[in-house]
Design a protein around this motif. Structure first.
Motif, PDB file in Angstrom:
ATOM      1  N   GLN A 192     -47.420 -23.355  18.151  1.00 38.26           N
ATOM      2  CA  GLN A 192     -46.844 -24.868  17.708  1.00 38.26           C
ATOM      3  C   GLN A 192     -46.056 -25.258  17.839  1.00 38.26           C
ATOM      4  O   GLN A 192     -45.981 -26.465  17.453  1.00 38.26           O
ATOM      5  CB  GLN A 192     -45.887 -23.817  15.948  1.00 38.26           C
ATOM      6  CG  GLN A 192     -45.377 -25.065  14.769  1.00 38.26           C
ATOM      7  CD  GLN A 192     -46.643 -25.345  13.927  1.00 38.26           C
ATOM      8  OE1 GLN A 192     -47.395 -24.903  13.580  1.00 38.26           O
ATOM      9  NE2 GLN A 192     -46.311 -26.863  13.883  1.00 38.26           N
ATOM     10  N   ARG A 193     -45.856 -24.623  18.786  1.00 43.26           N
ATOM     11  CA  ARG A 193     -44.943 -25.974  20.083  1.00 43.26           C
ATOM     12  C   ARG A 193     -45.462 -26.869  20.306  1.00 43.26           C
ATOM     13  O   ARG A 193     -45.405 -28.356  20.471  1.00 43.26           O
ATOM     14  CB  ARG A 193     -44.514 -25.003  20.770  1.00 43.26           C
ATOM     15  CG  ARG A 193     -43.600 -24.899  22.225  1.00 43.26           C
ATOM     16  CD  ARG A 193     -42.222 -26.080  20.962  1.00 43.26           C
ATOM     17  NE  ARG A 193     -41.422 -26.503  22.547  1.00 43.26           N
ATOM     18  CZ  ARG A 193     -40.289 -27.108  21.792  1.00 43.26           C
ATOM     19  NH1 ARG A 193     -39.311 -26.675  20.919  1.00 43.26           N
ATOM     20  NH2 ARG A 193     -38.926 -27.730  22.731  1.00 43.26           N
ATOM     21  N   LEU A 194     -47.132 -26.012  21.243  1.00 47.60           N
ATOM     22  CA  LEU A 194     -47.892 -27.351  21.814  1.00 47.60           C
ATOM     23  C   LEU A 194     -48.556 -27.869  20.175  1.00 47.60           C
ATOM     24  O   LEU A 194     -48.684 -29.585  20.760  1.00 47.60           O
ATOM     25  CB  LEU A 194     -49.343 -26.459  22.044  1.00 47.60           C
ATOM     26  CG  LEU A 194     -49.135 -25.566  23.674  1.00 47.60           C
ATOM     27  CD1 LEU A 194     -50.238 -24.526  23.788  1.00 47.60           C
ATOM     28  CD2 LEU A 194     -49.150 -25.805  24.786  1.00 47.60           C
ATOM     29  N   LEU A 195     -48.292 -27.761  19.303  1.00 47.58           N
ATOM     30  CA  LEU A 195     -49.073 -28.837  18.574  1.00 47.58           C
ATOM     31  C   LEU A 195     -48.388 -29.663  17.945  1.00 47.58           C
ATOM     32  O   LEU A 195     -48.577 -31.208  17.553  1.00 47.58           O
ATOM     33  CB  LEU A 195     -50.002 -27.887  17.271  1.00 47.58           C
ATOM     34  CG  LEU A 195     -50.790 -26.980  16.935  1.00 47.58           C
ATOM     35  CD1 LEU A 195     -51.006 -26.296  16.050  1.00 47.58           C
ATOM     36  CD2 LEU A 195     -51.716 -27.804  16.367  1.00 47.58           C
ATOM     37  N   ASP A 196     -47.225 -29.314  18.300  1.00 46.33           N
ATOM     38  CA  ASP A 196     -46.039 -30.342  17.700  1.00 46.33           C
ATOM     39  C   ASP A 196     -45.779 -30.998  18.924  1.00 46.33           C
ATOM     40  O   ASP A 196     -45.275 -33.138  18.984  1.00 46.33           O
ATOM     41  CB  ASP A 196     -44.542 -29.458  17.097  1.00 46.33           C
ATOM     42  CG  ASP A 196     -44.677 -29.113  16.375  1.00 46.33           C
ATOM     43  OD1 ASP A 196     -45.198 -29.045  15.326  1.00 46.33           O
ATOM     44  OD2 ASP A 196     -43.296 -28.193  16.244  1.00 46.33           O
ATOM     45  N   TYR A 197     -45.732 -31.178  19.668  1.00 46.40           N
ATOM     46  CA  TYR A 197     -45.448 -31.629  21.654  1.00 46.40           C
ATOM     47  C   TYR A 197     -47.009 -32.421  21.457  1.00 46.40           C
ATOM     48  O   TYR A 197     -46.320 -33.532  21.660  1.00 46.40           O
ATOM     49  CB  TYR A 197     -46.038 -30.449  22.597  1.00 46.40           C
ATOM     50  CG  TYR A 197     -45.633 -31.003  24.130  1.00 46.40           C
ATOM     51  CD1 TYR A 197     -44.567 -31.912  24.417  1.00 46.40           C
ATOM     52  CD2 TYR A 197     -46.892 -32.241  24.780  1.00 46.40           C
ATOM     53  CE1 TYR A 197     -44.432 -32.548  25.822  1.00 46.40           C
ATOM     54  CE2 TYR A 197     -47.215 -32.432  26.278  1.00 46.40           C
ATOM     55  CZ  TYR A 197     -45.827 -32.724  25.855  1.00 46.40           C
ATOM     56  OH  TYR A 197     -46.115 -33.596  27.787  1.00 46.40           O
TER      57      TYR A 197
END
Length: 251
Positions: A192-197
């Motif tokens: 999820q962190r990578l998707l948001d980034y």
């Protein structure tokens, strides 16, 4: 005359002593030679089995074992393997999260179904094959890709390499209208962190972004007005991190 005849008989007798055949000169007590051939009963059973057993071949490695033959391999050799302990250490995820702690990330849109790109990414054996499957200009440029880790440092501004990325493989192509970059890496950050980034970075650079998912595979992809496309295929790792295949064209 008698003396001459006697001398001739002695000479003939001595000459006859040298006519013995080679077999007659072998001593009766000589030791016979024992065969050590694999078929001989005296051979080592373990050695015999080793020589007669079939050679085992790993079909998965056959295509990478022909570097010196006339016909080139069907795909580039690669021993690159993502690190198995990328997020195993207790400090790995905090470090990955703190790498972007100074940025305000917007939440990526919720995933929708019908992830065609997920199936394409699953079937692609190389980064070049992944790009070729996209069709369009990326597909045309994929025929000229060059493999080098240096391509990971040449991603466009809108889709940069994640700060804690551990690059496993990278490829790219420039010239003749091509500006293709494909990078495979692992991160300790959760998906999820990578998707948001990448949603935030791509949106700020003028890309649209759509989120699709199929099972545990997620794809964030979009294009930019005036040219340029990107796609990030993500798979969650068992250790809490994420494996990513990132592709950008014309950025």
């Amino acid at each position: 005359m008698t003396r001459l005849l006697f001398s001739s008989l002695i000479a003939l007798a001595l000459a006859g002593c040298g006519d013995a055949s080679p077999d007659d000169t072998i001593p009766a007590t000589a030791t016979p030679v024992v065969s050590t051939a694999a078929s001989s009963p005296a051979a080592d059973p373990a050695l015999t089995a080793a020589l007669r057993d079939q050679i085992m071949v790993d079909p998965a490695l056959v295509q990478q074992a022909n570097a010196d033959v006339v016909r080139p391999p069907t795909q580039p050799q690669s021993g690159a393997v993502p690190p198995s302990d990328i997020a195993a250490a207790a400090h790995a995820q905090p470090a990955a999260l703190s790498a972007t702690s100074g940025e305000t990330l917007r939440s990526a849109p919720a995933a929708t179904g019908n992830c065609r790109q997920c199936a394409i990414a699953r079937q692609a054996l190389t980064l070049g094959a992944l790009a070729a499957a996209q069709g369009g200009r990326a597909g045309q440029c994929a025929a000229n890709v060059d493999y080098s880790a240096g391509w990971a440092n040449r991603l466009p501004r809108g889709v940069p390499l994640y700060p804690d990325a551990r690059v496993a493989e990278a490829a790219g192509a420039d010239g003749a209208g091509c500006a293709l970059r494909v990078v495979s890496f692992a991160s300790a950050a959760p998906m999820q962190r990578l998707l948001d980034y990448y949603y935030t970075k791509a949106s700020d650079a003028g890309y649209t972004a759509e989120h699709h998912a199929a099972g545990t595979e997620h794809v964030l992809a979009g294009n930019r007005r005036g040219g340029g496309t990107f796609m990030a295929t993500m798979r969650a790792r068992a250790d809490g991190g994420t494996d990513v295949d990132l592709m950008a064209d014309g950025g």
